[in-house]
Motif scaffolding. Structure first.
Motif, PDB file in Angstrom:
ATOM      1  N   LEU A 136      -8.963  10.474  10.682  1.00 31.14           N
ATOM      2  CA  LEU A 136      -8.607  10.220  12.074  1.00 31.14           C
ATOM      3  C   LEU A 136      -9.206  11.309  12.961  1.00 31.14           C
ATOM      4  CD1 LEU A 136      -4.863   9.096  11.834  1.00 31.14           C
ATOM      5  CD2 LEU A 136      -6.950   7.802  11.432  1.00 31.14           C
ATOM      6  N   THR A 153      -4.091  -2.260   9.246  1.00 31.62           N
ATOM      7  CA  THR A 153      -3.242  -1.959  10.390  1.00 31.62           C
ATOM      8  C   THR A 153      -2.708  -0.539  10.264  1.00 31.62           C
ATOM      9  OG1 THR A 153      -1.160  -2.662   9.394  1.00 31.62           O
ATOM     10  CG2 THR A 153      -2.518  -4.383  10.405  1.00 31.62           C
ATOM     11  N   GLN A 154      -2.000  -0.125  11.305  1.00 28.52           N
ATOM     12  CA  GLN A 154      -1.423   1.218  11.253  1.00 28.52           C
ATOM     13  C   GLN A 154      -0.268   1.278  10.261  1.00 28.52           C
ATOM     14  OE1 GLN A 154      -0.421   1.124  15.502  1.00 28.52           O
ATOM     15  NE2 GLN A 154       1.724   1.444  14.964  1.00 28.52           N
ATOM     16  N   LEU A 155       0.231   0.133   9.849  1.00 34.03           N
ATOM     17  CA  LEU A 155       1.317   0.120   8.875  1.00 34.03           C
ATOM     18  C   LEU A 155       0.815   0.050   7.438  1.00 34.03           C
ATOM     19  CD1 LEU A 155       3.957  -2.250  10.531  1.00 34.03           C
ATOM     20  CD2 LEU A 155       3.805   0.232  10.624  1.00 34.03           C
ATOM     21  N   ASN A 156      -0.236  -0.723   7.208  1.00 34.88           N
ATOM     22  CA  ASN A 156      -0.658  -0.895   5.811  1.00 34.88           C
ATOM     23  C   ASN A 156      -1.858  -0.040   5.427  1.00 34.88           C
ATOM     24  OD1 ASN A 156      -3.048  -2.140   6.607  1.00 34.88           O
ATOM     25  ND2 ASN A 156      -2.409  -4.201   6.079  1.00 34.88           N
ATOM     26  N   SER A 157      -2.336   0.760   6.352  1.00 30.74           N
ATOM     27  CA  SER A 157      -3.522   1.569   6.054  1.00 30.74           C
ATOM     28  C   SER A 157      -3.466   2.840   6.885  1.00 30.74           C
ATOM     29  CB  SER A 157      -4.794   0.781   6.391  1.00 30.74           C
ATOM     30  OG  SER A 157      -4.997   0.745   7.795  1.00 30.74           O
ATOM     31  N   GLY A 158      -4.544   3.611   6.818  1.00 31.47           N
ATOM     32  CA  GLY A 158      -4.605   4.848   7.583  1.00 31.47           C
ATOM     33  C   GLY A 158      -5.124   4.677   8.991  1.00 31.47           C
ATOM     34  N   LEU A 159      -5.345   3.459   9.432  1.00 38.39           N
ATOM     35  CA  LEU A 159      -5.824   3.206  10.789  1.00 38.39           C
ATOM     36  C   LEU A 159      -4.877   3.859  11.795  1.00 38.39           C
ATOM     37  CD1 LEU A 159      -7.867   1.524  12.543  1.00 38.39           C
ATOM     38  CD2 LEU A 159      -6.149  -0.284  12.547  1.00 38.39           C
ATOM     39  N   THR A 189       5.729   3.564   6.277  1.00 35.20           N
ATOM     40  CA  THR A 189       5.639   2.951   7.612  1.00 35.20           C
ATOM     41  C   THR A 189       6.570   1.747   7.740  1.00 35.20           C
ATOM     42  OG1 THR A 189       3.793   1.547   6.912  1.00 35.20           O
ATOM     43  CG2 THR A 189       3.226   3.657   7.940  1.00 35.20           C
ATOM     44  N   ASN A 211      -8.959  12.778  16.858  1.00 34.38           N
ATOM     45  CA  ASN A 211      -8.176  12.746  18.088  1.00 34.38           C
ATOM     46  C   ASN A 211      -8.164  14.153  18.692  1.00 34.38           C
ATOM     47  OD1 ASN A 211      -6.296  14.148  16.432  1.00 34.38           O
ATOM     48  ND2 ASN A 211      -5.473  12.169  15.745  1.00 34.38           N
ATOM     49  N   THR A 227     -15.603   3.114   2.956  1.00 33.97           N
ATOM     50  CA  THR A 227     -15.378   1.883   2.206  1.00 33.97           C
ATOM     51  C   THR A 227     -15.547   2.082   0.701  1.00 33.97           C
ATOM     52  OG1 THR A 227     -17.667   1.214   2.561  1.00 33.97           O
ATOM     53  CG2 THR A 227     -16.022   0.369   4.116  1.00 33.97           C
ATOM     54  N   THR A 279       0.855  -1.189   0.000  1.00 30.90           N
ATOM     55  CA  THR A 279       0.000   0.000   0.000  1.00 30.90           C
ATOM     56  C   THR A 279       0.888   1.236   0.000  1.00 30.90           C
ATOM     57  OG1 THR A 279      -0.043   0.087   2.413  1.00 30.90           O
ATOM     58  CG2 THR A 279      -1.780  -1.188   1.331  1.00 30.90           C
ATOM     59  N   ASN A 292      -1.420  10.286   6.716  1.00 33.51           N
ATOM     60  CA  ASN A 292      -2.693  10.080   6.002  1.00 33.51           C
ATOM     61  C   ASN A 292      -2.996  11.250   5.067  1.00 33.51           C
ATOM     62  OD1 ASN A 292      -2.984   7.720   7.403  1.00 33.51           O
ATOM     63  ND2 ASN A 292      -4.893   8.253   8.416  1.00 33.51           N
ATOM     64  N   ARG A 344      -6.474  16.586  18.053  1.00 34.51           N
ATOM     65  CA  ARG A 344      -6.195  17.673  17.120  1.00 34.51           C
ATOM     66  C   ARG A 344      -7.460  18.249  16.484  1.00 34.51           C
ATOM     67  NH1 ARG A 344      -2.297  13.741  16.058  1.00 34.51           N
ATOM     68  NH2 ARG A 344      -0.148  14.376  16.417  1.00 34.51           N
ATOM     69  N   THR A 402     -14.375   4.888  -0.993  1.00 34.83           N
ATOM     70  CA  THR A 402     -13.214   5.590  -1.547  1.00 34.83           C
ATOM     71  C   THR A 402     -11.901   5.095  -0.971  1.00 34.83           C
ATOM     72  OG1 THR A 402     -13.206   7.288   0.174  1.00 34.83           O
ATOM     73  CG2 THR A 402     -14.617   7.680  -1.742  1.00 34.83           C
ATOM     74  N   GLY A 403     -11.956   4.356   0.147  1.00 35.24           N
ATOM     75  CA  GLY A 403     -10.726   3.930   0.808  1.00 35.24           C
ATOM     76  C   GLY A 403     -10.095   5.016   1.653  1.00 35.24           C
ATOM     77  N   GLN A 404     -10.781   6.141   1.782  1.00 28.51           N
ATOM     78  CA  GLN A 404     -10.210   7.250   2.544  1.00 28.51           C
ATOM     79  C   GLN A 404     -10.349   7.001   4.050  1.00 28.51           C
ATOM     80  OE1 GLN A 404     -12.377  10.935   2.590  1.00 28.51           O
ATOM     81  NE2 GLN A 404     -10.512  12.148   2.788  1.00 28.51           N
ATOM     82  N   TRP A 405      -9.264   7.313   4.772  1.00 30.25           N
ATOM     83  CA  TRP A 405      -9.283   7.229   6.235  1.00 30.25           C
ATOM     84  C   TRP A 405      -9.335   8.641   6.807  1.00 30.25           C
ATOM     85  CZ3 TRP A 405      -9.364   2.896   9.302  1.00 30.25           C
ATOM     86  CH2 TRP A 405      -9.167   1.670   8.667  1.00 30.25           C
TER      87      TRP A 405
END
Lengths: 623, 353
Positions: free
Chosen positions: B152, B111-117, A594, B154, B145, A588, A614, B156, B147-150
């Motif tokens: 976040l 995961t936080q490595l392979n996605s924007g999670l 990462t 928090n 789901t 990805t 992101n 901020r 567009t695949g957009q994440w």
């Protein structure tokens, strides 16, 4: 802006000059428009329930053609959306639905009047389509999902996850189930065998009920279901990308095969279509005779249609040794009855309701072949019009999609660059040594001005990339040279850029994309220290294609690589082209930084929060 | 006369006890095929029952358990929460190693490595239309789901002064996060606006203003049905109807404990509470508790009426353990995730839930 400058430059001259200039300008535009021939490029077709009409989807002219099957002439034209791809009829044939892959819509057409009734929304790059239970099911290639479009509300009601690059759809009789294939392998571990699936959807409940696993397959094309609903066939490729591409003589480049599934079979079986010394390259369209006596497939690279003995095919698929047949090229002799030459780049095929005629869309000939299935020969060829002269780009396109140049006709450019895109695989090419320099397959969109080529940048131009190198290291036979080579390069340079789905319609960036752009263009770290020029994203990824056309070392060197330096890739439509990095090790965009950028050698990213990373990715997806 | 009143009250209590839902409990452990007895979450999808355990995901179908582990593609063996996309019937799992989706035999893991999670420690997940809302140890995440957009959420960009989100529920027009130590966060889908709800007295150990706001900052679960918000905390429960708060404590309600792992409401009025001392049910006035007795471990059902009178109902079975993590519903039946197995409460007919 253009007009303002022109007028200001002419301000003090005689008034006739601006008028003359405008007139010449308008004439120039008009002539320019006329200078670009448009070819119908038929890609898919369907036959009306009474057999009297053949509907042909023409991606090149954004049209649906209605052909009178008796007169074998065009009876009507319907303008649809941009780059149409798929077609489906309502159960009674009163409505025609055409997917518009660049408009992300479906055109609903009244079959009697050929009038456009509605334009329905779909997902990202819709291709195949089928109707069932009051809804349309549309495979969205970039979305990798299936839209369930409610025909009563005209809403794209829900998206169901399918395989990556979801593209082709077939409905069971009665429309209770639809089956969806996809052209790119599902994401998996680096250098693992490709995995694909046939996604089965319950159209009443609009849920995915099963995924038939296709191991070692990538590039699954059209799918067909028998009239009794018990047998399914899908045309597919079995790429040998884990083996060095040096064994073309052994047939270890691509296997052209058929996935056989359904109640008649049990677990899905993959059966070859190739012969030991004659390949059936890039199988694409598939149809099953109403009485299940025969099956038909088009080979878009070999320019043929195969006639298969279906009972024998089923027998092979049920045989005790069926699992071993996938790579046994002698097996096809048991069920392939004949291979009939048709036009160039045959794509979609469709049977008449009685099964007596098979229609074949010859995309690069702008014709439809009519196969008399009883006699097993071409009965007629229907011209679809279009430009009479062939441009260099069109000639080059024919070369790009042809497999006749490779040893035994095994494959062509389009095997890896499916529909002139990517295949989602990384390959081990032989010239640099076995197991050395594993390379990710790169996109060809807008590649013309991005020299040098290859990941090591060793080819200064497309002529070098596509000429002797192709002959020696890929095709192991004839290569492209002279005028052919120039035509091929012309085509590659003309490959159109698909619309970017991640930009807003008005072209403005979202707040997240704006923040990402600022990161892309930053020159200092968050702590205020300067980022050296070579680590600034926009320095290497510069210009209209986002490459400075140089080599760079970004910390991704592996023991299997000969050089730590790689060609800076263009980033056009980068959101669609996973996997990433020179060897495809990043599955990805996120993993580029990462996982594979621990020392900030591929831009400075380790001071970024997850939010900021992101944002950067959101921006990259708009390029 | 007094005797007659007492008798009438006793009779009423007895009738009430009989009218609260009663169950015959069947319990599942590793002996029946679960991958672990520690069951963190249960999710019903028609005839299928999904269980998130400390050692994998399990699904109960046609009388058999099937187990999934990381070898099948699951993000992590510890599955903390399981939820259903009711439109697609895909199952989403919050795990200690990322977010997983199970769709007709295929796992997709984020995961936080392979996605924007935001973070791989995922406590909760909820699906609303095309959006998957995720509660992580580093704030909230939302996946589009289509567009695949994440996105976040928090400190901020929301009033989230703690980022340890423990539970999320997305329903109707609102999304609520239970922020462990940070109260409740509300997202209004229509206005794209965030709002926080906190304990008005600010006391971590005391309840000074009982019905003037959220009962406590350490929230563990949220449930939103019919525009009623329920909140579980480690110090009691809260109910909010958009104007008024009503709080529930062990000392003045039928809650068997103030330590709540989950609250799940069925219609806004009625709610189920998974506590460390049994499963509790509230019908709007009366309470019932289901558990093995804390001392004898004998099956126990206690009913508390609106006057505070507690009646013991004779029962033959009980949930597998009094330490409960969560519930879900299958018609009139209830499934309960406990620290010592998964329990199926089969409704004894004659009463209404």
């Amino acid at each position: 802006m253009f007009r303002r400058i022109r007028f200001s430059s002419l301000r003090n001259r005689r008034p006739v000059r601006p008028l003359l200039a405008l007139a010449l300008l308008a004439l120039g535009w008009a002539l320019a428009g006329q200078d670009v021939p448009r070819y119908p490029s038929p890609v898919d077709l369907a036959v009306s329930p009474d057999g009297q009409r053949l509907y042909v989807v023409c991606e090149g002219t954004d049209e649906l053609l209605a052909v009178d099957t008796a007169a074998q002439s065009i009876a009507g034209r319907v303008k649809v959306g941009r780059v149409p791809q798929g077609i489906a009829l309502s159960p009674g044939g009163q409505r025609i639905y055409v997917t518009n892959s660049w408009s992300d819509t479906v055109t609903e057409i009244d079959a009697a009047s050929l009038g456009v009734l509605r334009t329905l929304p779909a997902g990202f790059e819709p291709h195949g389509i089928a109707a069932g239970n009051g809804s349309l099911f549309v495979a969205n290639r970039i979305g990798s999902d299936v839209s369930a479009i409610d025909l009563s509300t005209a809403q794209d009601a829900r998206h169901l996850p399918a395989g990556r690059g979801a593209s082709y759809v077939a409905a069971s009789p009665g429309g209770q189930r639809v089956y969806v294939t996809h052209i790119y392998p599902n994401p998996g571990p680096f250098r693992s065998q490709p995995e694909s699936e046939i996604t089965e959807i319950d159209t009443e409940h609009q849920v995915v009920v099963s995924r038939t696993r296709l191991h070692n397959a990538a590039g699954i094309f059209h799918v067909a279901i028998s009239r009794d609903g018990r047998l399914g066939l899908a045309a597919q490729l079995r790429p040998k990308n884990l083996i060095p591409l040096a064994h073309v003589a052994h047939g270890w480049a691509f296997g052209d095969s058929l996935a056989v599934f359904g109640e008649d079979i049990g677990d899905a079986v993959q059966l070859p279509l190739d012969e030991l010394d004659r390949y059936f390259s890039l199988p694409f369209g598939v149809a099953i005779a109403p009485d299940k006596s025969k099956a038909y497939l088009s080979a878009s690279g070999s320019n043929e249609v195969a006639i298969l003995d279906l009972p024998r095919l089923v027998e092979a698929a049920r045989s005790p040794g069926r699992a071993a047949l996938a790579n046994d090229l002698s097996a096809s002799a048991a069920y392939v009855l004949a291979r009939i030459p048709v036009g160039r780049n045959p794509k979609g095929i469709a049977l008449s309701p009685d099964g007596g005629k098979l229609y074949v869309a010859n995309r690069l000939d702008d014709t439809v072949s009519v196969l008399d299935t009883a006699k097993g020969r071409i009965a007629a060829t229907i011209p679809l019009g279009g430009a009479a002269t062939l441009t260099a780009e069109r000639r080059g396109e024919r070369l790009f999609y042809s497999s006749r140049y490779a040893f035994q006709g095994q494959f062509g450019c389009a095997n890896c660059h499916l529909d002139a895109t990517i295949d989602g695989l990384s390959w081990d090419l032989e010239p640099d040594g076995f197991g050395v320099d594993i390379v990710d397959n790169r996109s060809l969109e807008q590649v013309g001005d991005t020299a040098p080529y290859k990941w090591n940048g060793s080819n200064p131009d497309l002529q070098t990339e596509c000429g002797p190198r192709t002959e020696r290291f890929f095709f192991r036979s004839q290569g492209f040279a002279g005028a052919d080579l120039e035509d091929l390069v012309s085509f590659i340079k003309s490959i159109p850029l698909r619309p970017n789905r991640f930009r807003q319609p008005d072209g403005e960036l979202t707040p997240a994309q704006e923040r990402g752009k600022a990161i892309f263009e930053r020159t200092t770290r968050k702590d205020g220290t300067e980022i050296s020029e070579l680590l600034q994203c926009f320095v290497c990824h510069a210009g209209k294609d986002y490459t400075n056309q140089q080599l760079a070392e970004v910390g991704t060197f592996k023991e299997t690589d000969r050089s730590p330096k790689v060609d800076v890739p263009q980033l056009i439509n980068v959101g669609n082209t996973a996997p990433y990095l020179h060897d495809g090790s990043a599955r990805t965009l996120e993993e580029i930084w990462t996982v594979f950028n621990p020392k900030d050698q591929h831009g400075v990213t380790n001071d970024l929060s997850k939010d900021e990373l992101n944002d950067l990715i959101e921006y990259l997806r708009t390029l | 006369m007094r005797h007659k009143v007492l008798a009438a009250l006793c009779l009423a209590s007895g009738l009430l006890a009989q009218n609260m839902p009663r169950f015959r409990w069947e319990n599942f452990t590793t002996a029946q095929g679960l991958p672990d007895d520690r069951v963190y979450s249960v999710c019903v999808d028609g005839d299928r029952v999904w269980a998130g355990t400390d050692n994998g995901l399990a699904v109960y179908e046609r009388g058999k358990w099937k187990v999934f582990t990381p070898a099948d593609g699951l993000a992590h063996r510890a599955v903390l929460y399981v939820t259903l996309d009711k439109r697609t019937h895909d199952v989403w799992m919050a795990t200690m190693g990322g977010l997983s989706r199970y769709s007709a035999g295929r796992f997709d893991t984020f995961t936080q490595l392979n996605s924007g999670l935001a973070n791989d420690v995922v406590y909760g997940v909820s699906v609303l239309d095309d959006f998957v809302w995720v509660a992580t140890a580093a704030g909230g995440s939302r996946l589009n789901t289509r567009t695949g957009q994440w996105s976040l959420y928090n400190e901020r960009n929301t009033p989230m002064y703690e980022i340890w989100t423990y539970s999320v529920t997305a329903a109707e027009d609102k999304v609520y996060y239970a922020v462990w130590g940070g109260g409740v966060l509300e997202y209004d889908v229509k206005t794209d606006h965030w709002k926080d709800y906190n304990d008005p007295d600010g006391e971590t150990e005391l309840v000074l203003f009982k019905d003037q706001g959220l009962i406590h900052e350490i929230t563990t679960s949220v449930s939103y049905v019919n525009k009623i918000l329920w909140v579980a905390t480690y110090f009691g429960a809260s109910r909010y109807d958009g104007r008024n708060w009503h709080n529930f404590l062990q000392k003045d309600s039928g809650l068997p404990s103030d330590f709540l792992n989950q609250v799940k409401s069925t219609d806004g009025t009625r709610a189920w509470f998974s506590t460390d001392k049994g499963l509790a049910y509230f019908d709007g006035e009366n309470w019932a508790t289901y558990r093995p007795a804390l001392d004898t471990r004998a099956p126990e059902m206690l009913v508390r009426d609106s006057q505070g009178k507690v009646t013991r109902v004779a029962v033959d079975t009980a949930p597998a353990h009094h330490y409960t993590f969560g519930v879900d519903f299958q018609g009139d039946d209830v499934w309960v995730a406990t620290a010592k197995g998964l329990s199926h409460g089969i409704r004894i007919q004659g009463e209404t839930k």
